[in-house]
Design a protein around this motif. Structure first.
Motif, short mmCIF file in Angstrom:
data_model
loop_
_atom_site.label_atom_id
_atom_site.label_comp_id
_atom_site.label_asym_id
_atom_site.label_seq_id
_atom_site.Cartn_x
_atom_site.Cartn_y
_atom_site.Cartn_z
N SER A 26 -0.12 -97.78 77.69
CA SER A 26 -0.97 -96.71 77.14
C SER A 26 -2.45 -97.03 77.32
O SER A 26 -3.26 -96.14 77.54
CB SER A 26 -0.65 -96.44 75.67
N GLU A 32 -7.91 -88.73 79.49
CA GLU A 32 -7.25 -87.43 79.40
C GLU A 32 -5.72 -87.55 79.43
O GLU A 32 -5.03 -86.79 78.76
CB GLU A 32 -7.74 -86.46 80.49
N ASP A 33 -5.20 -88.52 80.16
CA ASP A 33 -3.75 -88.73 80.18
C ASP A 33 -3.25 -89.28 78.85
O ASP A 33 -2.21 -88.86 78.35
CB ASP A 33 -3.35 -89.67 81.32
N ARG A 34 -4.01 -90.20 78.27
CA ARG A 34 -3.63 -90.76 76.96
C ARG A 34 -3.70 -89.69 75.88
O ARG A 34 -2.83 -89.61 75.02
CB ARG A 34 -4.53 -91.95 76.61
N THR A 35 -4.71 -88.81 75.97
CA THR A 35 -4.82 -87.71 75.01
C THR A 35 -3.63 -86.77 75.14
O THR A 35 -3.05 -86.35 74.13
CB THR A 35 -6.14 -86.94 75.23
N ARG A 36 -3.23 -86.45 76.36
CA ARG A 36 -2.07 -85.58 76.57
C ARG A 36 -0.79 -86.24 76.09
O ARG A 36 0.06 -85.60 75.46
CB ARG A 36 -1.97 -85.21 78.05
N LEU A 37 -0.64 -87.53 76.35
CA LEU A 37 0.53 -88.28 75.89
C LEU A 37 0.61 -88.25 74.37
O LEU A 37 1.68 -88.00 73.79
CB LEU A 37 0.45 -89.72 76.40
N ARG A 38 -0.52 -88.49 73.71
CA ARG A 38 -0.54 -88.48 72.24
C ARG A 38 -0.25 -87.09 71.70
O ARG A 38 0.48 -86.93 70.73
CB ARG A 38 -1.88 -88.98 71.70
N SER A 39 -0.78 -86.06 72.34
CA SER A 39 -0.52 -84.69 71.91
C SER A 39 0.97 -84.36 72.02
O SER A 39 1.55 -83.76 71.11
CB SER A 39 -1.34 -83.72 72.76
N ASP A 40 1.60 -84.77 73.11
CA ASP A 40 3.04 -84.55 73.27
C ASP A 40 3.83 -85.29 72.20
O ASP A 40 4.80 -84.76 71.66
CB ASP A 40 3.50 -84.99 74.66
N THR A 43 3.48 -83.49 68.95
CA THR A 43 4.25 -82.24 68.98
C THR A 43 5.72 -82.47 68.62
O THR A 43 6.33 -81.64 67.95
CB THR A 43 4.15 -81.58 70.38
N CYS A 56 5.42 -94.39 74.32
CA CYS A 56 4.69 -94.79 75.52
C CYS A 56 5.62 -95.49 76.51
O CYS A 56 5.65 -95.17 77.70
CB CYS A 56 3.53 -95.70 75.16
#
Length: 64
Positions: A26, A32-40, A43, A56
């Motif tokens: 991670s 931006e990829d880490r932000t998207r991963l955290r958002s997923d 969710t 991760c």
């Protein structure tokens, strides 16, 4: 999912190796990829569903 080569890891560290691997992976992501991963992760329920390190570890793909 990342797959650890346990032949390369001392038996004393085999339980903690996936945790460290997930956290390391991670930290290697672009912001931006880490932000998207955290958002997923959030969710699907965040830590109430799966720990961050395991999310991760299971969802970051390493491609050669």
């Amino acid at each position: 999912m990342a797959k650890l080569n346990y032949n390369e890891i001392s038996e004393n560290y085999q339980n903690i190796a996936p945790i460290e691997c997930g956290m390391y992976l991670s930290s290697c992501l672009a912001d931006e990829d880490r932000t998207r991963l955290r958002s997923d992760w959030e969710t699907i329920g965040g830590c109430n569903t799966i720990s961050w390190w395991k999310w991760c570890y299971e969802n970051i793909r390493v491609v050669y």
